[in-house]
Design a protein around this motif. Structure first.
Motif, PDB file in Angstrom:
ATOM      1  N   ARG A 131       0.499  -1.034  -0.435  1.00  0.00           N
ATOM      2  CA  ARG A 131       0.514   0.317   0.113  1.00  0.00           C
ATOM      3  C   ARG A 131       0.867   1.040   0.044  1.00  0.00           C
ATOM      4  NH1 ARG A 131      -2.690  -3.675  -0.604  1.00  0.00           N
ATOM      5  NH2 ARG A 131      -4.067  -3.873   0.153  1.00  0.00           N
ATOM      6  N   ASN A 132       0.908   2.405   0.006  1.00  0.00           N
ATOM      7  CA  ASN A 132       0.661   3.557  -0.314  1.00  0.00           C
ATOM      8  C   ASN A 132       1.663   3.454   0.967  1.00  0.00           C
ATOM      9  OD1 ASN A 132       1.109   6.533   0.959  1.00  0.00           O
ATOM     10  ND2 ASN A 132       0.746   6.607  -1.597  1.00  0.00           N
ATOM     11  N   SER A 133       3.190   4.533   1.485  1.00  0.00           N
ATOM     12  CA  SER A 133       3.667   4.142   2.438  1.00  0.00           C
ATOM     13  C   SER A 133       2.761   5.315   3.168  1.00  0.00           C
ATOM     14  CB  SER A 133       5.250   4.591   2.440  1.00  0.00           C
ATOM     15  OG  SER A 133       5.238   5.628   1.835  1.00  0.00           O
ATOM     16  N   GLY A 134       2.688   5.654   3.278  1.00  0.00           N
ATOM     17  CA  GLY A 134       1.541   6.816   4.234  1.00  0.00           C
ATOM     18  C   GLY A 134       2.476   8.616   4.318  1.00  0.00           C
ATOM     19  N   ASN A 135       3.897   8.541   3.237  1.00  0.00           N
ATOM     20  CA  ASN A 135       4.484   9.477   4.458  1.00  0.00           C
ATOM     21  C   ASN A 135       4.243  10.745   4.405  1.00  0.00           C
ATOM     22  OD1 ASN A 135       7.872  10.850   4.623  1.00  0.00           O
ATOM     23  ND2 ASN A 135       7.026  11.403   3.369  1.00  0.00           N
ATOM     24  N   ASP A 136       3.603  10.817   2.778  1.00  0.00           N
ATOM     25  CA  ASP A 136       3.458  12.478   2.640  1.00  0.00           C
ATOM     26  C   ASP A 136       2.055  12.416   3.238  1.00  0.00           C
ATOM     27  OD1 ASP A 136       4.570  13.584   0.410  1.00  0.00           O
ATOM     28  OD2 ASP A 136       4.788  11.684   0.362  1.00  0.00           O
ATOM     29  N   VAL A 137       0.679  11.432   3.493  1.00  0.00           N
ATOM     30  CA  VAL A 137      -0.625  11.394   3.923  1.00  0.00           C
ATOM     31  C   VAL A 137      -0.404  11.800   5.380  1.00  0.00           C
ATOM     32  CG1 VAL A 137      -2.447   9.994   4.715  1.00  0.00           C
ATOM     33  CG2 VAL A 137      -1.531   9.702   2.124  1.00  0.00           C
ATOM     34  N   ARG A 138       0.619  11.637   5.897  1.00  0.00           N
ATOM     35  CA  ARG A 138       0.741  12.257   7.216  1.00  0.00           C
ATOM     36  C   ARG A 138       1.660  13.258   7.223  1.00  0.00           C
ATOM     37  NH1 ARG A 138       4.525   8.917  12.460  1.00  0.00           N
ATOM     38  NH2 ARG A 138       2.740   9.551  13.648  1.00  0.00           N
ATOM     39  N   ARG A 139       1.876  13.922   6.188  1.00  0.00           N
ATOM     40  CA  ARG A 139       2.753  15.293   6.202  1.00  0.00           C
ATOM     41  C   ARG A 139       1.436  16.231   5.842  1.00  0.00           C
ATOM     42  NH1 ARG A 139       6.377  12.015   7.495  1.00  0.00           N
ATOM     43  NH2 ARG A 139       7.153  12.920   8.412  1.00  0.00           N
ATOM     44  N   ILE A 140      -0.269  15.576   5.236  1.00  0.00           N
ATOM     45  CA  ILE A 140      -1.046  16.179   4.155  1.00  0.00           C
ATOM     46  C   ILE A 140      -1.845  16.244   6.002  1.00  0.00           C
ATOM     47  CG2 ILE A 140      -3.172  16.688   3.596  1.00  0.00           C
ATOM     48  CD1 ILE A 140      -2.239  15.086   1.307  1.00  0.00           C
ATOM     49  N   GLY A 141      -1.476  15.737   7.068  1.00  0.00           N
ATOM     50  CA  GLY A 141      -2.374  15.659   8.309  1.00  0.00           C
ATOM     51  C   GLY A 141      -3.016  15.194   8.687  1.00  0.00           C
ATOM     52  N   GLU A 142      -3.541  14.187   7.488  1.00  0.00           N
ATOM     53  CA  GLU A 142      -4.304  13.173   7.435  1.00  0.00           C
ATOM     54  C   GLU A 142      -4.060  11.815   8.414  1.00  0.00           C
ATOM     55  OE1 GLU A 142      -6.542  11.000   7.667  1.00  0.00           O
ATOM     56  OE2 GLU A 142      -8.314  10.882   7.073  1.00  0.00           O
ATOM     57  N   GLU A 143      -3.917  12.193   9.936  1.00  0.00           N
ATOM     58  CA  GLU A 143      -3.103  10.613  10.702  1.00  0.00           C
ATOM     59  C   GLU A 143      -4.056   9.636  10.765  1.00  0.00           C
ATOM     60  OE1 GLU A 143       0.399   9.981  13.314  1.00  0.00           O
ATOM     61  OE2 GLU A 143      -0.024  11.357  11.370  1.00  0.00           O
ATOM     62  N   GLY A 144      -5.555   9.473  10.894  1.00  0.00           N
ATOM     63  CA  GLY A 144      -5.969   8.762  10.725  1.00  0.00           C
ATOM     64  C   GLY A 144      -5.630   7.544   9.464  1.00  0.00           C
ATOM     65  N   LEU A 145      -5.535   8.623   8.187  1.00  0.00           N
ATOM     66  CA  LEU A 145      -5.402   7.244   6.846  1.00  0.00           C
ATOM     67  C   LEU A 145      -3.654   6.733   7.127  1.00  0.00           C
ATOM     68  CD1 LEU A 145      -6.257   6.376   3.817  1.00  0.00           C
ATOM     69  CD2 LEU A 145      -5.944   8.594   3.063  1.00  0.00           C
ATOM     70  N   PHE A 146      -3.019   7.605   8.055  1.00  0.00           N
ATOM     71  CA  PHE A 146      -1.777   7.193   7.335  1.00  0.00           C
ATOM     72  C   PHE A 146      -1.791   5.902   8.442  1.00  0.00           C
ATOM     73  CE2 PHE A 146       1.744   6.978  10.884  1.00  0.00           C
ATOM     74  CZ  PHE A 146       2.537   6.650  10.344  1.00  0.00           C
ATOM     75  N   GLU A 147      -1.899   5.882  10.043  1.00  0.00           N
ATOM     76  CA  GLU A 147      -2.316   4.184  10.949  1.00  0.00           C
ATOM     77  C   GLU A 147      -2.939   3.530   9.657  1.00  0.00           C
ATOM     78  OE1 GLU A 147      -3.566   5.671  14.195  1.00  0.00           O
ATOM     79  OE2 GLU A 147      -2.054   7.355  14.907  1.00  0.00           O
ATOM     80  N   SER A 148      -3.467   4.065   9.256  1.00  0.00           N
ATOM     81  CA  SER A 148      -4.356   2.871   8.960  1.00  0.00           C
ATOM     82  C   SER A 148      -3.754   1.992   7.566  1.00  0.00           C
ATOM     83  CB  SER A 148      -5.523   2.758   7.997  1.00  0.00           C
ATOM     84  OG  SER A 148      -6.263   2.110   7.057  1.00  0.00           O
ATOM     85  N   LEU A 149      -2.694   2.978   6.349  1.00  0.00           N
ATOM     86  CA  LEU A 149      -1.721   2.699   5.814  1.00  0.00           C
ATOM     87  C   LEU A 149      -0.282   1.761   6.373  1.00  0.00           C
ATOM     88  CD1 LEU A 149      -2.090   5.568   3.745  1.00  0.00           C
ATOM     89  CD2 LEU A 149      -2.266   3.394   2.857  1.00  0.00           C
ATOM     90  N   ALA A 150       0.161   2.633   7.377  1.00  0.00           N
ATOM     91  CA  ALA A 150       1.209   1.799   8.495  1.00  0.00           C
ATOM     92  C   ALA A 150       1.090   0.731   8.722  1.00  0.00           C
ATOM     93  CB  ALA A 150       1.030   2.915   8.932  1.00  0.00           C
ATOM     94  N   GLU A 151      -0.212   0.423   9.399  1.00  0.00           N
ATOM     95  CA  GLU A 151      -0.629  -0.742   9.901  1.00  0.00           C
ATOM     96  C   GLU A 151      -0.335  -2.182   8.637  1.00  0.00           C
ATOM     97  OE1 GLU A 151      -4.102   0.404  12.314  1.00  0.00           O
ATOM     98  OE2 GLU A 151      -3.135   0.990  14.067  1.00  0.00           O
ATOM     99  N   GLN A 152      -1.146  -1.890   7.237  1.00  0.00           N
ATOM    100  CA  GLN A 152      -1.699  -3.209   6.538  1.00  0.00           C
ATOM    101  C   GLN A 152       0.081  -3.662   6.284  1.00  0.00           C
ATOM    102  OE1 GLN A 152      -4.959  -1.784   4.281  1.00  0.00           O
ATOM    103  NE2 GLN A 152      -5.671   0.058   4.606  1.00  0.00           N
ATOM    104  N   ASN A 153       0.533  -1.623   5.729  1.00  0.00           N
ATOM    105  CA  ASN A 153       1.995  -2.705   5.669  1.00  0.00           C
ATOM    106  C   ASN A 153       2.703  -3.230   6.132  1.00  0.00           C
ATOM    107  OD1 ASN A 153       1.436  -1.411   2.874  1.00  0.00           O
ATOM    108  ND2 ASN A 153       2.044   0.640   3.492  1.00  0.00           N
ATOM    109  N   ILE A 154       2.693  -3.353   7.842  1.00  0.00           N
ATOM    110  CA  ILE A 154       3.676  -3.605   8.772  1.00  0.00           C
ATOM    111  C   ILE A 154       2.692  -5.169   8.547  1.00  0.00           C
ATOM    112  CG2 ILE A 154       3.630  -3.924  10.946  1.00  0.00           C
ATOM    113  CD1 ILE A 154       4.033  -0.173  10.605  1.00  0.00           C
ATOM    114  N   ALA A 155       1.553  -5.161   8.394  1.00  0.00           N
ATOM    115  CA  ALA A 155       0.887  -6.554   8.903  1.00  0.00           C
ATOM    116  C   ALA A 155       1.882  -7.663   7.524  1.00  0.00           C
ATOM    117  CB  ALA A 155      -0.492  -6.546   8.960  1.00  0.00           C
ATOM    118  N   THR A 156       1.768  -6.752   6.434  1.00  0.00           N
ATOM    119  CA  THR A 156       2.181  -8.134   5.298  1.00  0.00           C
ATOM    120  C   THR A 156       3.594  -8.188   5.732  1.00  0.00           C
ATOM    121  OG1 THR A 156       1.094  -7.024   4.463  1.00  0.00           O
ATOM    122  CG2 THR A 156       2.838  -7.565   2.518  1.00  0.00           C
ATOM    123  N   LEU A 157       4.274  -7.024   5.373  1.00  0.00           N
ATOM    124  CA  LEU A 157       6.272  -7.182   6.201  1.00  0.00           C
ATOM    125  C   LEU A 157       6.174  -8.391   6.946  1.00  0.00           C
ATOM    126  CD1 LEU A 157       7.201  -2.871   5.492  1.00  0.00           C
ATOM    127  CD2 LEU A 157       7.816  -4.893   3.718  1.00  0.00           C
TER     128      LEU A 157
END
Length: 288
Positions: A131-157
């Motif tokens: 999934r999108n890593s979420g770096n720029d999603v977090r910089r935009i300020g959408e913390e909830g979407l960042f955490e969702s993307l990060a959790e999905q990627n971490i689970a896969t990795l």
């Protein structure tokens, strides 16, 4: 008297130059990021940003592509790229959105894959598991979407067996290296230039002939200022036989390309010219 305007807050590219230069160590970028979170909560953001965030939420990537197409770029290779979810690999390549979907960037991805294959690197990708890593999603300020993307990627990795993670994207590098460990396991994360330089110097990758080019190099903010990777790209140019000519603004004083902090998704740039155009003029003006 009314404080900062929303336009001023959104003009920040999160390049970290202000943090680097501040003589008293003020962390301006995180403060601006907090202001953006409030603006996102209130719905006060550029319509293009809103659309991109919705696209990422729906499809897992900023291009709005079906995720099963994420590995399509490998089909033009004359060898198979491993699915790191199904078999162990030495290097897990976190490809990123642009390197997966943008046609010009796909050419670079295929070239890098051929180099890794030539060097005998046992590598694989996540295909539609990424999934999108979420770096720029977090910089935009959408913390909830960042955490969702990060959790999905971490689970896969976490389900994969590998030694190191590599990425070509400085923004993904920053998040994987510095922010994912706050939510889960910590892995060794390399930029592809660091890995290529290692392969060249250990003799696994033969650079062949030498180039007689004069070359300059732009330091990406998220590779340089944010992560301190300055020398690997330059050393590769030297190994190839290039004469490196530095732009006046380089390394920690490098000028931002203008695409960070979500600005890549906003068509109108602040100022009289795009930062990328300013940077190109600086490169072109170098003496022969």
């Amino acid at each position: 008297p009314d404080g900062l305007s929303a336009d001023t807050v959104w003009s920040c590219m999160q390049c970290n130059a202000c943090v680097e230069a501040c003589p008293v160590g003020i962390q301006q970028a995180p403060i601006i990021n907090q202001l953006r979170r409030r603006l996102v909560e209130e719905g006060d953001l550029d319509p293009n940003l809103q659309s991109v965030l919705q696209t990422i939420h729906k499809s897992g990537n900023s291009f709005g592509e079906r995720n099963r197409r994420r590995g399509r770029w490998t089909e033009e290779l004359d060898f198979d790229v491993k699915d790191a979810r199904r078999e162990p690999v030495e290097v897990l390549w976190f490809v990123g959105d642009y390197a997966s979907f943008d046609p010009r960037s796909q050419r670079v991805s295929r070239t890098l894959a051929r180099l890794l294959q030539a060097a005998g690197v046992d590598f694989g990708i996540l295909y539609d598991g990424e999934r999108n890593s979420g770096n720029d999603v977090r910089r935009i300020g959408e913390e909830g979407l960042f955490e969702s993307l990060a959790e999905q990627n971490i689970a896969t990795l976490s389900e994969c067996e590998f030694e190191r993670i590599m990425t070509t994207d400085p923004h993904s590098l920053n998040t994987l290296r510095n922010e994912y460990p706050q939510l889960g396991p910590e892995w060794e994360v390399l930029h592809h230039t660091e890995l290529l330089l290692e392969l060249i110097r250990t003799g696994r990758l033969d650079v062949g002939g030498r180039l007689s080019y004069r070359a300059t190099y732009h330091d990406p903010c998220y590779l340089g200022r944010h992560n301190g990777v300055y020398e690997a790209p330059r050393e590769i140019l030297r190994e190839l036989g290039c004469a490196l000519v530095e732009m006046p603004r380089n390394r920690s004083n490098s000028f931002c390309c203008g695409a960070g902090g979500g600005r890549i998704w906003i068509p109108d740039q602040p100022g009289q010219e795009r930062p990328s155009e300013n940077r190109i003029r600086e490169a072109v003006a170098l003496p022969d």
